[in-house]
Design a protein around this motif. Structure first.
Motif, PDB file in Angstrom:
ATOM      1  N   GLY A 118       0.871  -1.047   0.209  1.00  0.00           N
ATOM      2  CA  GLY A 118      -0.279  -0.228   0.369  1.00  0.00           C
ATOM      3  C   GLY A 118       0.993   1.725   0.483  1.00  0.00           C
ATOM      4  O   GLY A 118       2.319   1.130  -0.450  1.00  0.00           O
ATOM      5  N   HIS A 119       0.076   2.264   0.862  1.00  0.00           N
ATOM      6  CA  HIS A 119       0.966   3.739   0.068  1.00  0.00           C
ATOM      7  C   HIS A 119       2.054   3.131   1.532  1.00  0.00           C
ATOM      8  O   HIS A 119       2.023   3.321   2.449  1.00  0.00           O
ATOM      9  N   VAL A 120       3.421   3.990   1.014  1.00  0.00           N
ATOM     10  CA  VAL A 120       4.419   4.113   1.356  1.00  0.00           C
ATOM     11  C   VAL A 120       5.266   5.526   1.913  1.00  0.00           C
ATOM     12  O   VAL A 120       5.657   6.158   0.695  1.00  0.00           O
ATOM     13  N   LEU A 121       5.147   6.313   3.072  1.00  0.00           N
ATOM     14  CA  LEU A 121       6.616   7.585   2.311  1.00  0.00           C
ATOM     15  C   LEU A 121       7.772   6.610   3.070  1.00  0.00           C
ATOM     16  O   LEU A 121       8.138   5.690   4.008  1.00  0.00           O
ATOM     17  N   ALA A 122       8.482   8.194   2.400  1.00  0.00           N
ATOM     18  CA  ALA A 122       9.742   8.157   1.963  1.00  0.00           C
ATOM     19  C   ALA A 122      10.225   9.645   2.955  1.00  0.00           C
ATOM     20  O   ALA A 122       9.971  10.047   2.702  1.00  0.00           O
ATOM     21  N   PHE A 123      11.531   9.325   3.101  1.00  0.00           N
ATOM     22  CA  PHE A 123      11.999  10.433   4.111  1.00  0.00           C
ATOM     23  C   PHE A 123      13.596  10.339   3.774  1.00  0.00           C
ATOM     24  O   PHE A 123      13.854   9.150   4.387  1.00  0.00           O
ATOM     25  N   ILE A 137       5.222   2.725   6.856  1.00  0.00           N
ATOM     26  CA  ILE A 137       4.226   2.320   6.436  1.00  0.00           C
ATOM     27  C   ILE A 137       2.716   3.566   6.497  1.00  0.00           C
ATOM     28  O   ILE A 137       2.689   3.867   7.897  1.00  0.00           O
ATOM     29  N   HIS A 138       2.132   4.067   5.683  1.00  0.00           N
ATOM     30  CA  HIS A 138       0.803   4.506   5.592  1.00  0.00           C
ATOM     31  C   HIS A 138      -0.378   3.994   6.770  1.00  0.00           C
ATOM     32  O   HIS A 138      -0.767   3.086   6.178  1.00  0.00           O
ATOM     33  N   PRO A 139      -0.859   5.045   7.269  1.00  0.00           N
ATOM     34  CA  PRO A 139      -0.690   6.098   8.099  1.00  0.00           C
ATOM     35  C   PRO A 139       0.517   6.556   8.804  1.00  0.00           C
ATOM     36  O   PRO A 139       0.900   5.349   9.962  1.00  0.00           O
ATOM     37  N   LEU A 140       1.311   7.246   9.216  1.00  0.00           N
ATOM     38  CA  LEU A 140       2.121   7.408  10.038  1.00  0.00           C
ATOM     39  C   LEU A 140       1.922   8.579  11.765  1.00  0.00           C
ATOM     40  O   LEU A 140       0.862   9.061  11.339  1.00  0.00           O
ATOM     41  N   THR A 141       2.014   7.917  12.406  1.00  0.00           N
ATOM     42  CA  THR A 141       2.592   8.924  13.656  1.00  0.00           C
ATOM     43  C   THR A 141       3.519   9.507  13.975  1.00  0.00           C
ATOM     44  O   THR A 141       4.086   9.694  13.350  1.00  0.00           O
ATOM     45  N   PRO A 142       2.903  10.495  14.778  1.00  0.00           N
ATOM     46  CA  PRO A 142       4.826  11.556  15.486  1.00  0.00           C
ATOM     47  C   PRO A 142       5.347  10.335  15.422  1.00  0.00           C
ATOM     48  O   PRO A 142       6.436  11.138  15.322  1.00  0.00           O
ATOM     49  N   ASN A 143       5.379   9.660  16.296  1.00  0.00           N
ATOM     50  CA  ASN A 143       6.839   8.792  16.400  1.00  0.00           C
ATOM     51  C   ASN A 143       7.333   8.493  15.218  1.00  0.00           C
ATOM     52  O   ASN A 143       8.281   8.211  15.102  1.00  0.00           O
ATOM     53  N   ASP A 144       6.090   8.003  14.713  1.00  0.00           N
ATOM     54  CA  ASP A 144       7.306   7.069  13.223  1.00  0.00           C
ATOM     55  C   ASP A 144       8.211   8.555  12.209  1.00  0.00           C
ATOM     56  O   ASP A 144       8.900   8.410  12.001  1.00  0.00           O
ATOM     57  N   ALA A 145       7.218   9.808  12.260  1.00  0.00           N
ATOM     58  CA  ALA A 145       7.868  10.844  11.750  1.00  0.00           C
ATOM     59  C   ALA A 145       9.236  11.520  12.707  1.00  0.00           C
ATOM     60  O   ALA A 145      10.390  11.585  11.279  1.00  0.00           O
ATOM     61  N   GLU A 146       9.246  11.017  13.668  1.00  0.00           N
ATOM     62  CA  GLU A 146      10.402  11.930  14.872  1.00  0.00           C
ATOM     63  C   GLU A 146      11.780  10.680  14.428  1.00  0.00           C
ATOM     64  O   GLU A 146      13.250  10.385  14.151  1.00  0.00           O
ATOM     65  N   ASP A 147      11.350   9.249  14.063  1.00  0.00           N
ATOM     66  CA  ASP A 147      12.078   7.865  14.263  1.00  0.00           C
ATOM     67  C   ASP A 147      12.463   8.159  12.611  1.00  0.00           C
ATOM     68  O   ASP A 147      13.983   7.489  12.067  1.00  0.00           O
ATOM     69  N   MET A 148      11.620   8.282  11.326  1.00  0.00           N
ATOM     70  CA  MET A 148      12.338   8.328  10.497  1.00  0.00           C
ATOM     71  C   MET A 148      13.807   9.650  10.013  1.00  0.00           C
ATOM     72  O   MET A 148      13.939   9.167   9.862  1.00  0.00           O
TER      73      MET A 148
END
Length: 896
Positions: A784-789, A806-817
């Motif tokens: 499915g939708h995969v976000l990349a940084f 994997i989408h959707p992200l949590t704030p923790n996901d964004a910080e970890d990325m």
């Protein structure tokens, strides 16, 4: 603004197969015009009570179809049906009005014999998904007071429901934006359904082995023999038309000839006969089947078609099927004692559950685990995973009180998105440890976007597992190392390790391994040092590691371990023993074990470096032959414990302009989809709240000159054209143009170079300073939708410094990325550069995830570069491709 509505198209992407609490499969899909006659038949079978509850009157089927039609516009009117087999058993609709376009009324009708299995809740959730896509914000319904089941559907949905009762009717109203409660309730219902549906497989009261051979060594014969030896507590039947008894058990010609109830059939007949046996199972109302037989999906197209026929039959009958091409199933519960495999090894009872996709490997796994004295609660070989998959098993084990640790050997994911969702939830209470074969990359998929090219399957898998809190190991040996630790010790409190040894060399090896794995060896408290000196020889080293020297006695081990466990600076203790005097090993082991029982929640593990193995007196303290293996297991357990303790930060309200976003995407879809033009991309990013540098579109050199005058110097010039997806590679980007003349000259040079491929250009102000990064999204066919940084700029694919989620992200996901990347250090400021605005970057990542939620038709998206400045983050270039949603290929059923 006026939203551009898409043309009426059947929303096939909303089709899904789900497992109900009774094990049956419900097919949920939007209504179609050609459902008219089936819906007429459905309404004609409803009882007067059910018709009255739905329509507030007893009516004919034709009258019902007026108010619950098969023809809808899929926007203002939407309907879904639920099917079991070929029969429609449920119909639900929502209706919005022009006066209140953000509010819709919902109504449901469920067949009398299908009520009480959660179908109404499923249809409500599907309607809510469709409504949110069409910008409906609230549902309302009128429910008769006597219709308690329907009222419970609303009240137990997890939404915040308001209700008012008047003259025997209750009016309910609720916002349909997902809440933490609604998501948790849905997940809990799914997990309970999976657990209930799997009971016939794991907890049968009766088993029939179909195809039990008369000769020892035949698979069916060995399964019967194993069931008898393990002391299966239920009724055991065997089916063999050529025998009267096998292993002392009466043999029947067929399943249909068995007088008693059969909960589980273990099928070991030739592949050509399996379908016939499944028919017998359906006739006999068998609730579970384990198909040992091979020769199905793993053999090619004909085998896949035969497997599909089996799957259709078991789904229609509400059975759960393990396999085909599997080894069988084990449950060591004393109340069941089921050894339903052909393996010679029956493992000791314990708190570890395991699934192996490979049957042959499963035999070796059982043997190896027994040598390590790892006990199992249950073990299952899933084979081809036609029906039962790892997702079902994880949800069953989540509610199994005998299971504390879940192990998985996987060769492939059936539904990776669902796996991530389930594992993330279950992992908060029970660790999941996984080894996955097939890690080698098959090469980046052909894709026009940087994100698509970077998103290799194993790269996504690695980050998916990290996101879900799953402990991934590289080998089966490491899998069982971690399992041994987690099954016998409390989760590590932190990264601080104390090392206790009777030899300096292994202690140094352990210290080096700790440093390499991110664990720390803190100095011991002064009180601990004083205590150690009071009884250890003068030659002993009382730092960390503590080297008691070779003469250390069992009493030295006991007192030293007590001292380290009492030290507040120590979270975990690794005890190393070299058998200088081999006869002391059992006493040393006993001293360690006895002290470990008083460890007060600290994690203890041991290394016994001896050719004679680990003395039984050490159990249940986990022991390893070398310190590096012990540290590796501990490091993985520490990482999992940190993930589990970490609170989930609540996402901030982002307030994207959903109407504007849908209008842009719908307009693109109406012309057939594809790549958005630069103007649409600019509008899309702004409506998402992602800041852009701005600029002007120009079509000739003179316009480039004038735009540069208005913007101010310096400027950048970027070519535009459908064939210019990687502009820099084609010479389509000119930076730091000092004045309007240079802008005009650059346009003319670019046009000469690119010819008709260049349709226009974009003049932007130069944005200096900051750190260039890349944000992206791709709709992967499996995930499915995969976000990349990642690190941005022209070398994005060369550097390959990128993190996926994997989408959707949590704030923790964004910080970890952000923190996972090597380039993260640049964001903190290096060589005198100011630190970048990481909170703004985090918000941009979350806005991208929110954009995908609103516009799932986005197939590929790149923002490269995104400049993270001292204040703010600005998108300098982007490309976006949209396509109509299509239904996913058939996959595993979703338990509900």
């Amino acid at each position: 603004m006026t939203i551009a509505e898409p043309e009426v198209t059947y929303p096939a992407h909303l089709e899904a197969d789900v497992v109900l609490r009774n094990g049956r499969t419900l097919r949920i899909r939007p209504v179609r015009v050609d459902d008219h006659e089936q819906m007429r038949a459905f309404f004609s079978t409803l009882s007067p009570e059910t018709l009255h509850a739905r329509f507030f009157a007893v009516c004919t089927a034709d009258q019902a179809l007026i108010y619950a039609p098969s023809q809808v516009d899929y926007v203002h009117e939407f309907g879904v049906v639920g099917e079991v087999g070929d029969r429609i058993v449920a119909v639900a609709h929502y209706y919005s009005s022009p006066q209140h376009p953000r509010i819709a009324e919902v109504a449901f009708a469920i067949a009398d014999d299908q009520q009480g299995f959660g179908i109404g809740t499923l249809l409500l959730e599907k309607l809510a998904i469709a409504a949110r896509m069409n910008h409906i914000e609230r549902f309302e319904a009128e429910v008769l007071d006597e219709n308690a089941r329907m009222l419970d559907v609303f009240l137990q949905s997890g939404y915040v429901v308001t209700r008012n009762t008047d003259r025997g009717t209750t009016h309910v109203s609720f916002a349909i934006e997902p809440t933490a409660n609604s998501v948790a309730f849905a997940a809990g219902r799914a997990q309970n359904a999976a657990h209930q549906s799997m009971k016939a497989v794991f907890e049968p009261r009766s088993i029939a082995v179909v195809g039990a051979g008369r000769k020892p060594g035949q698979l069916g014969h060995e399964i019967v023999s194993n069931l008898r030896r393990s002391g299966f507590t239920g009724d055991l039947y065997v089916v063999n038309p050529s025998a009267t008894e096998i292993e002392g058990v009466r043999a029947y010609p067929s399943l249909r000839d068995i007088e008693g109830v059969v909960d589980l059939a273990i099928i070991v007949v030739p592949a050509a006969e399996v379908e016939h046996v499944i028919d017998d199972c359906v006739e006999k109302s068998v609730r579970g089947a384990v198909v040992i037989t091979a020769g199905f999906g793993e053999t090619g197209p004909a085998g896949r078609e035969a497997e599909r026929l089996l799957l259709d039959k078991v789904r229609a009958a509400g059975m759960r099927m393990v396999g085909p091409n599997c080894m069988g199933i084990i449950n060591t519960d004393p109340a069941i004692r089921m050894h339903g495999t052909f393996a010679a090894v029956y493992p000791p009872a314990g708190n570890v559950a395991m699934s192996s996709q490979s049957g042959a490997l499963g035999v070796a796994i059982l043997d190896y685990a027994r040598s390590l004295n790892i006990g199992f609660s249950t073990f299952l070989s899933v084979g081809n995973k036609a029906d039962v998959s790892g997702n079902d098993l994880i949800q069953y084990w989540a509610e199994d009180p005998r299971t504390d640790v879940i192990l998985l050997y996987l060769e492939s994911f059936g539904n990776p998105r669902k796996f991530a969702e389930i594992a993330r939830r279950v992992g908060k209470t029970k660790p999941i440890v996984l080894v996955k074969s097939g890690r080698s990359a098959s090469g980046a998929r052909a894709a026009a976007s940087h994100t698509g090219a970077l998103a290799s399957s194993d790269a996504i898998v690695a980050d998916l597992l990290r996101q879900a809190g799953v402990i991934r190991t590289d080998t089966l040996e490491e899998l069982f190392d971690v399992a041994s630790l987690l099954a016998n010790q409390p989760l590590p409190r932190g990264r601080r390790v104390g090392i206790l040894t009777n030899a300096g060399g292994p202690g140094i090896l352990a210290a080096d391994a700790c440093e390499a794995r991110g664990l720390t060896l803190p100095p011991l408290a002064e009180s601990t040092v004083t205590k150690l000196r009071s009884f250890l020889p003068a030659a002993a080293s009382v730092g960390n590691p503590v080297d008691m020297i070779a003469s250390a006695s069992p009493e030295h081990y006991k007192k030293s371990l007590e001292a380290l466990l009492a030290d507040p600076s120590i979270d975990n203790v690794l005890v190393i023993y070299i058998p200088v005097v081999p006869t002391q090993a059992p006493d040393v082991a006993a001293a360690i074990r006895e002290t470990a029982t008083r460890a007060a929640g600290k994690t203890i593990l041991a290394t016994f470096m001896s050719a004679h193995g680990v003395p039984p007196s050490l159990e249940p303290v986990p022991a390893f032959p070398f310190p590096e293996r012990a540290v590796g297991a501990l490091a993985r357990a520490v990482g999992y414990a940190e993930w589990r303790r970490r609170p989930e930060e609540e996402a901030a309200e982002l307030n994207l302009d959903a109407l504007a976003l849908r209008s842009i995407v719908n307009s693109a879809l109406e012309r057939g989809g594809g790549w958005l033009d630069p103007n649409e991309i600019e509008q899309l990013l702004r409506a998402s709240g992602i800041e852009t540098a701005g600029g002007e579109f120009v079509s000739d050199g003179e316009q480039a000159f004038e735009a540069a005058v208005r913007i101010g110097k310096p400027v950048a010039l970027k070519a535009i054209g459908p064939k210019l997806l990687h502009k820099s590679d084609r010479g389509g980007v000119k930076l730091s143009l000092k004045n309007e003349c240079e802008a005009q000259e650059a346009f003319l040079e670019m046009k000469t170079l690119l010819g008709d491929d260049m349709e226009a250009a974009f003049v932007q102000p130069m944005v200096t300073g900051g750190v260039e990064v890349m944000l992206g999204a791709t709709n992967d066919p499996s995930f499915g939708h995969v976000l990349a940084f990642g690190a941005g700029g022209t070398l994005v694919e060369v550097l390959a410094d990128v993190a996926f989620r994997i989408h959707p992200l949590t704030p923790n996901d964004a910080e970890d990325m952000i923190n996972e990347l090597r380039c993260a250090k640049m964001l903190a400021g290096v060589r005198g550069a100011p630190p970048s605005d990481v909170p703004a970057l985090r918000q941009a990542i979350m806005r991208l995830s929110a954009l995908i939620s609103i516009c799932p038709e986005i197939q590929e998206l790149d923002i490269n570069p995104l400049k993270v400045l001292e204040k703010g983050a600005i998108a300098l270039d982007a490309r976006v491709r949209v396509e109509r949603l299509v239904p996913a290929p058939p996959s595993r059923r979703i338990a509900y």
